[in-house]
Scaffold this motif. Structure first.
Motif, mmCIF file in Angstrom:
data_model
loop_
_atom_site.group_PDB
_atom_site.id
_atom_site.type_symbol
_atom_site.label_atom_id
_atom_site.label_comp_id
_atom_site.label_asym_id
_atom_site.label_seq_id
_atom_site.Cartn_x
_atom_site.Cartn_y
_atom_site.Cartn_z
ATOM 1 N N LEU A 1 0.829 -1.206 0.000
ATOM 2 C CA LEU A 1 0.000 0.000 0.000
ATOM 3 C C LEU A 1 0.862 1.253 0.000
ATOM 4 O O LEU A 1 0.557 2.237 -0.702
ATOM 5 N N ILE A 2 1.933 1.238 0.791
ATOM 6 C CA ILE A 2 2.826 2.400 0.839
ATOM 7 C C ILE A 2 3.505 2.614 -0.507
ATOM 8 O O ILE A 2 3.576 3.740 -1.022
ATOM 9 N N ASP A 3 4.027 1.544 -1.093
ATOM 10 C CA ASP A 3 4.680 1.664 -2.398
ATOM 11 C C ASP A 3 3.727 2.260 -3.434
ATOM 12 O O ASP A 3 4.116 3.114 -4.244
ATOM 13 N N ASP A 4 2.476 1.813 -3.410
ATOM 14 C CA ASP A 4 1.489 2.329 -4.355
ATOM 15 C C ASP A 4 1.215 3.807 -4.113
ATOM 16 O O ASP A 4 1.125 4.599 -5.064
ATOM 17 N N ALA A 5 1.097 4.196 -2.843
ATOM 18 C CA ALA A 5 0.818 5.605 -2.521
ATOM 19 C C ALA A 5 1.985 6.502 -2.896
ATOM 20 O O ALA A 5 1.790 7.653 -3.305
ATOM 21 N N VAL A 6 3.209 5.989 -2.753
ATOM 22 C CA VAL A 6 4.384 6.764 -3.151
ATOM 23 C C VAL A 6 4.318 7.066 -4.651
ATOM 24 O O VAL A 6 4.574 8.195 -5.085
ATOM 25 N N ARG A 7 3.957 6.063 -5.449
ATOM 26 C CA ARG A 7 3.860 6.262 -6.898
ATOM 27 C C ARG A 7 2.656 7.132 -7.273
ATOM 28 O O ARG A 7 2.746 8.001 -8.137
ATOM 29 N N ARG A 8 1.542 6.893 -6.621
ATOM 30 C CA ARG A 8 0.272 7.481 -7.050
ATOM 31 C C ARG A 8 0.013 8.854 -6.459
ATOM 32 O O ARG A 8 -0.599 9.718 -7.121
ATOM 33 N N ARG A 9 0.488 9.082 -5.236
ATOM 34 C CA ARG A 9 0.105 10.311 -4.539
ATOM 35 C C ARG A 9 1.283 11.235 -4.240
ATOM 36 O O ARG A 9 1.101 12.266 -3.600
ATOM 37 N N GLY A 10 2.473 10.871 -4.674
ATOM 38 C CA GLY A 10 3.599 11.773 -4.471
ATOM 39 C C GLY A 10 4.113 11.803 -3.052
ATOM 40 O O GLY A 10 4.669 12.813 -2.609
ATOM 41 N N LEU A 11 3.937 10.696 -2.315
ATOM 42 C CA LEU A 11 4.570 10.595 -1.004
ATOM 43 C C LEU A 11 6.043 10.235 -1.202
ATOM 44 O O LEU A 11 6.456 9.803 -2.267
ATOM 45 N N VAL A 12 6.831 10.415 -0.155
ATOM 46 C CA VAL A 12 8.270 10.135 -0.208
ATOM 47 C C VAL A 12 8.549 8.954 0.706
ATOM 48 O O VAL A 12 8.151 8.950 1.875
ATOM 49 N N LEU A 13 9.233 7.945 0.186
ATOM 50 C CA LEU A 13 9.470 6.717 0.943
ATOM 51 C C LEU A 13 10.756 6.790 1.744
ATOM 52 O O LEU A 13 11.821 7.095 1.210
ATOM 53 N N ALA A 14 10.660 6.476 3.045
ATOM 54 C CA ALA A 14 11.827 6.179 3.878
ATOM 55 C C ALA A 14 11.938 4.664 3.931
ATOM 56 O O ALA A 14 11.126 3.997 4.587
ATOM 57 N N GLU A 15 12.896 4.122 3.229
ATOM 58 C CA GLU A 15 12.984 2.685 2.957
ATOM 59 C C GLU A 15 13.609 1.914 4.115
ATOM 60 O O GLU A 15 14.827 1.793 4.242
ATOM 61 N N LEU A 16 12.743 1.397 4.994
ATOM 62 C CA LEU A 16 13.208 0.671 6.170
ATOM 63 C C LEU A 16 13.387 -0.819 5.921
ATOM 64 O O LEU A 16 13.733 -1.561 6.849
ATOM 65 N N ARG A 17 13.198 -1.253 4.663
ATOM 66 C CA ARG A 17 13.549 -2.618 4.303
ATOM 67 C C ARG A 17 15.048 -2.709 3.990
ATOM 68 O O ARG A 17 15.502 -3.638 3.357
ATOM 69 N N ASP A 18 15.758 -1.746 4.484
ATOM 70 C CA ASP A 18 17.206 -1.631 4.328
ATOM 71 C C ASP A 18 17.899 -2.524 5.354
ATOM 72 O O ASP A 18 17.384 -2.699 6.467
ATOM 73 N N PRO A 19 19.045 -3.115 5.042
ATOM 74 C CA PRO A 19 19.747 -3.951 6.033
ATOM 75 C C PRO A 19 20.016 -3.240 7.356
ATOM 76 O O PRO A 19 20.021 -3.864 8.416
ATOM 77 N N ARG A 20 20.204 -1.932 7.323
ATOM 78 C CA ARG A 20 20.481 -1.190 8.559
ATOM 79 C C ARG A 20 19.311 -1.240 9.521
ATOM 80 O O ARG A 20 19.497 -1.142 10.745
ATOM 81 N N THR A 21 18.103 -1.371 8.994
ATOM 82 C CA THR A 21 16.912 -1.352 9.840
ATOM 83 C C THR A 21 16.139 -2.667 9.787
ATOM 84 O O THR A 21 15.031 -2.765 10.326
ATOM 85 N N ARG A 22 16.731 -3.654 9.182
ATOM 86 C CA ARG A 22 16.131 -4.982 9.165
ATOM 87 C C ARG A 22 16.862 -5.923 10.113
ATOM 88 O O ARG A 22 16.285 -6.902 10.580
ATOM 89 N N HIS A 23 18.109 -5.645 10.393
ATOM 90 C CA HIS A 23 18.922 -6.481 11.276
ATOM 91 C C HIS A 23 19.184 -5.708 12.569
ATOM 92 O O HIS A 23 19.729 -4.616 12.540
ATOM 93 N N TRP A 24 18.813 -6.310 13.719
ATOM 94 C CA TRP A 24 18.751 -5.555 14.964
ATOM 95 C C TRP A 24 19.749 -6.007 16.023
ATOM 96 O O TRP A 24 19.659 -5.571 17.165
#
Length: 228
Positions: free
Chosen positions: A173-196
């Motif tokens: 849903l977020i990915d779609d809204a970023v494309r469709r509504r001009g939101l800006v994504l902070a990509e937390l599927r990044d290794p820095r925020t996926r491994h704790w």
């Protein structure tokens, strides 16, 4: 000039912590230490919001839960939003997050309060409390879709690092809204925020200073992409 008191908003949801975490914290000092941060951290942001709104300058507002409050960090300003503030010199930075907040809390309370401030920049990271508790997962997709439809264009939205079904749904849903509504994504599927490993507070749930720093890096990169 708007005073925080004019917003009719509190950095507390009014809901007590869950019964399980309350019971466990009585016997586990590591969890109790983090739980004892909740009230003073909320009070810190309420006071700071009043100070910020008494100044002049563009307004940046954060929406979210205990992670924007900084719960688990060594101080409230060491949460992800607090660590982001030095990257926004000259801005009035207002934190409308609440401990334990869910998507509905952003929809019903935080976002309306934020919009009354006519923010120049809006940041949103929400969903952990919906996704990590099975009783709140039902309907999270429709709630998140409603939130994304109401966020102003240019809002920086953090997604979810988890790979389980409900998180994947929300991220779609977020990915779609970023494309469709001009939101800006902070990509937390990044290794820095996926491994704790080494990035969690003593309750083994909230991030510590290092964990929050990783989230801040991701949001900082999103702000630079958006031209801030």
């Amino acid at each position: 000039m708007t005073d925080a008191g004019d917003l009719g908003f509190s950095n507390r949801t009014g809901r007590p912590p869950g019964r399980v975490i309350t019971a466990v914290s009585r016997f586990v000092p590591a969890i109790r230490r983090v739980q004892q941060q909740i009230e003073p951290y909320a009070a810190y942001w309420e006071q700071r919001n009043r100070t910020e709104l008494a100044r002049t300058g563009p307004v940046c507002v954060a929406l979210g839960d205990s992670m924007a409050q900084g719960v688990g960090a060594s101080a409230p300003e060491r949460g992800w939003f607090g660590q982001l503030i030095p990257l926004l010199p000259g801005w009035r930075t207002v934190n409308l997050s609440q401990y334990g907040a869910r998507v509905d809390d952003v929809l019903d309370a935080q976002l309306p309060a934020a919009l009354r401030l006519h923010p120049d920049l809006l940041l949103c990271l929400i969903g952990s409390n919906d996704l990590m508790q099975p009783k709140h997962q039902e309907g999270v997709g429709s709630r998140y879709a409603a939130l994304l439809d109401r966020l102003p264009r240019g809002t920086v939205v953090g997604n979810q690092p988890g790979t389980f079904a409900a998180a994947v749904q929300v991220n779609g849903l977020i990915d779609d809204a970023v494309r469709r509504r001009g939101l800006v994504l902070a990509e937390l599927r990044d290794p820095r925020t996926r491994h704790w490993r080494g990035k969690l507070a003593s309750d083994r749930f909230h991030p510590n200073d290092r964990g929050y720093a990783a989230i801040t890096e991701v949001f900082g990169e999103a702000l630079r992409r958006a031209g801030y």
